[in-house]
Scaffold this active site. Structure first.
Site, PDB file in Angstrom:
ATOM      1  N   GLU A   1       0.850  -1.206   0.000  1.00 23.64           N
ATOM      2  CA  GLU A   1       0.000   0.000   0.000  1.00 23.64           C
ATOM      3  C   GLU A   1       0.879   1.247   0.000  1.00 23.64           C
ATOM      4  O   GLU A   1       1.742   1.403   0.859  1.00 23.64           O
ATOM      5  CB  GLU A   1      -0.902  -0.026   1.246  1.00 23.64           C
ATOM      6  CG  GLU A   1      -1.749   1.215   1.411  1.00 23.64           C
ATOM      7  CD  GLU A   1      -2.545   1.216   2.730  1.00 23.64           C
ATOM      8  OE1 GLU A   1      -2.892   0.119   3.256  1.00 23.64           O
ATOM      9  OE2 GLU A   1      -2.793   2.318   3.245  1.00 23.64           O
TER      10      GLU A   1
ATOM     11  N   THR B   1      -4.707   6.040   2.235  1.00 17.58           N
ATOM     12  CA  THR B   1      -5.024   7.432   2.598  1.00 17.58           C
ATOM     13  C   THR B   1      -5.758   8.129   1.448  1.00 17.58           C
ATOM     14  O   THR B   1      -5.501   9.296   1.150  1.00 17.58           O
ATOM     15  CB  THR B   1      -3.766   8.228   3.021  1.00 17.58           C
ATOM     16  OG1 THR B   1      -2.873   7.377   3.731  1.00 17.58           O
ATOM     17  CG2 THR B   1      -4.147   9.385   3.926  1.00 17.58           C
TER      18      THR B   1
ATOM     19  N   ARG C   1      -0.200  10.452   0.493  1.00 17.36           N
ATOM     20  CA  ARG C   1       0.066  11.563   1.404  1.00 17.36           C
ATOM     21  C   ARG C   1       1.192  12.457   0.937  1.00 17.36           C
ATOM     22  O   ARG C   1       1.465  13.456   1.578  1.00 17.36           O
ATOM     23  CB  ARG C   1       0.463  11.020   2.785  1.00 17.36           C
ATOM     24  CG  ARG C   1      -0.676  10.507   3.585  1.00 17.36           C
ATOM     25  CD  ARG C   1      -0.163  10.072   4.947  1.00 17.36           C
ATOM     26  NE  ARG C   1      -0.755   8.815   5.294  1.00 17.36           N
ATOM     27  CZ  ARG C   1      -0.255   7.936   6.140  1.00 17.36           C
ATOM     28  NH1 ARG C   1       0.859   8.192   6.766  1.00 17.36           N
ATOM     29  NH2 ARG C   1      -0.880   6.816   6.385  1.00 17.36           N
TER      30      ARG C   1
ATOM     31  N   LYS D   1     -11.010  -1.700   6.590  1.00 24.22           N
ATOM     32  CA  LYS D   1      -9.843  -1.398   7.419  1.00 24.22           C
ATOM     33  C   LYS D   1     -10.341  -1.090   8.827  1.00 24.22           C
ATOM     34  O   LYS D   1     -11.426  -0.499   8.988  1.00 24.22           O
ATOM     35  CB  LYS D   1      -9.140  -0.187   6.809  1.00 24.22           C
ATOM     36  CG  LYS D   1      -7.964   0.345   7.594  1.00 24.22           C
ATOM     37  CD  LYS D   1      -7.271   1.451   6.802  1.00 24.22           C
ATOM     38  CE  LYS D   1      -6.161   2.080   7.630  1.00 24.22           C
ATOM     39  NZ  LYS D   1      -5.289   2.957   6.857  1.00 24.22           N
TER      40      LYS D   1
HETATM   41  C1  3PG Z   1      -1.922   4.044   7.892  1.00 24.02           C
HETATM   42  O1  3PG Z   1      -1.473   4.783   7.070  1.00 24.02           O
HETATM   43  O2  3PG Z   1      -2.778   3.193   7.634  1.00 24.02           O
HETATM   44  C2  3PG Z   1      -1.430   4.148   9.293  1.00 24.02           C
HETATM   45  O3  3PG Z   1      -0.978   5.429   9.548  1.00 24.02           O
HETATM   46  C3  3PG Z   1      -0.316   3.205   9.564  1.00 24.02           C
HETATM   47  O4  3PG Z   1      -0.237   3.134  10.934  1.00 24.02           O
HETATM   48  P1  3PG Z   1       1.137   2.747  11.659  1.00 24.02           P
HETATM   49  O5  3PG Z   1       2.148   3.799  11.263  1.00 24.02           O
HETATM   50  O6  3PG Z   1       0.829   2.784  13.140  1.00 24.02           O
HETATM   51  O7  3PG Z   1       1.531   1.393  11.197  1.00 24.02           O
END
Ligand code: 3PG
Length: 211
Positions: free
Chosen positions: A41, A68, A45, A128
């Site tokens: 993924e 995101t 961002r 999710k």
């Molecule tokens: C995401 O982008 O789904 C989360 O910010 C990932 O979370 P983590 O950095 O705690 O793994």
């Protein structure tokens, strides 16, 4: 279960990437693939995210999704770049519709019963669970799963090597997402061998938890 859902379940963990520089895209995806992670993924961002997705999709044998994804327009940009699945932090019908129109799997973030129910009524059977850690972790997931018996969850947010097994031991968990497999400092320092090792450890842990 769809073909894609079976593949993501077989992998068990999905690395969540934040790509700051386009030239990180190929070595990073290659390092993850070397470690055994072929479903990746890329978060939308950063300014180079769509271009990074386009670049990574040229590497054979891997599936790149966009994370995101905040609105329908961003979803279409991610799809045009070659994304093969879509992940959102929250539940937005525009994003779900845009992904479904393109025939792509979509995982909107859901942590309440109302959100899960809304997603279920949009035809989704996997969402999710974000931010997993502060939304109640495995206990909250168990409670939701007891009601939504045909829904699968992808916990993300606070998942790491220490708690991965606890999440994956739940039948309702299709896979866990997280950034711990490709942390920003290792990417910045181009420590791609270490990222391959983290990927291999994560996949080994996922397999041992599920067998
Ligand atoms: C995401 O982008 O789904 C989360 O910010 C990932 O979370 P983590 O950095 O705690 O793994």
């Amino acid at each position: 279960m769809s073909d894609f859902h079976s593949k993501i379940q077989a992998q068990g963990v999905v690395p969540v990437l934040v790509i700051d520089e386009l030239d990180q895209a190929t070595p990073l995806a290659t390092a993850l693939k070397t470690g055994g992670l072929k479903i990746i993924e890329v978060t939308m961002r950063t300014p180079v995210a769509a271009e990074a997705i386009k670049t990574m999709t040229k590497i054979p044998g891997i599936l790149i999704g966009a994370g995101t994804v905040l609105n329908a327009e961003q979803c279409r940009i991610a799809i045009d770049a070659g994304s093969q699945f879509i992940v959102s932090p929250g539940l937005d019908k525009g994003v779900v519709d845009a992904a479904q129109d393109a025939g792509l799997p979509v995982f909107p973030g859901c942590v309440t019963a109302s959100e899960v129910q809304h997603a279920w009524n949009l035809g989704l059977r996997a969402v999710k669970f974000f931010p997993a850690g502060i939304a109640g972790g495995p206990m909250a997931l168990k409670a939701l799963a007891s009601v939504f018996q045909d829904m699968k969850f992808m916990p993300t947010g606070g998942v790491n090597a220490d708690n991965l097994a606890e999440y994956l031991s739940l039948d309702a968990v299709i896979a866990c997402g997280g950034s711990w497999i490709a942390p920003n400092n290792l990417v910045r320092e181009e420590k791609y061998d270490e990222i391959s090792s983290l990927a291999a450890s994560a996949i080994a842990l996922a397999r041992s938890t599920r067998t």
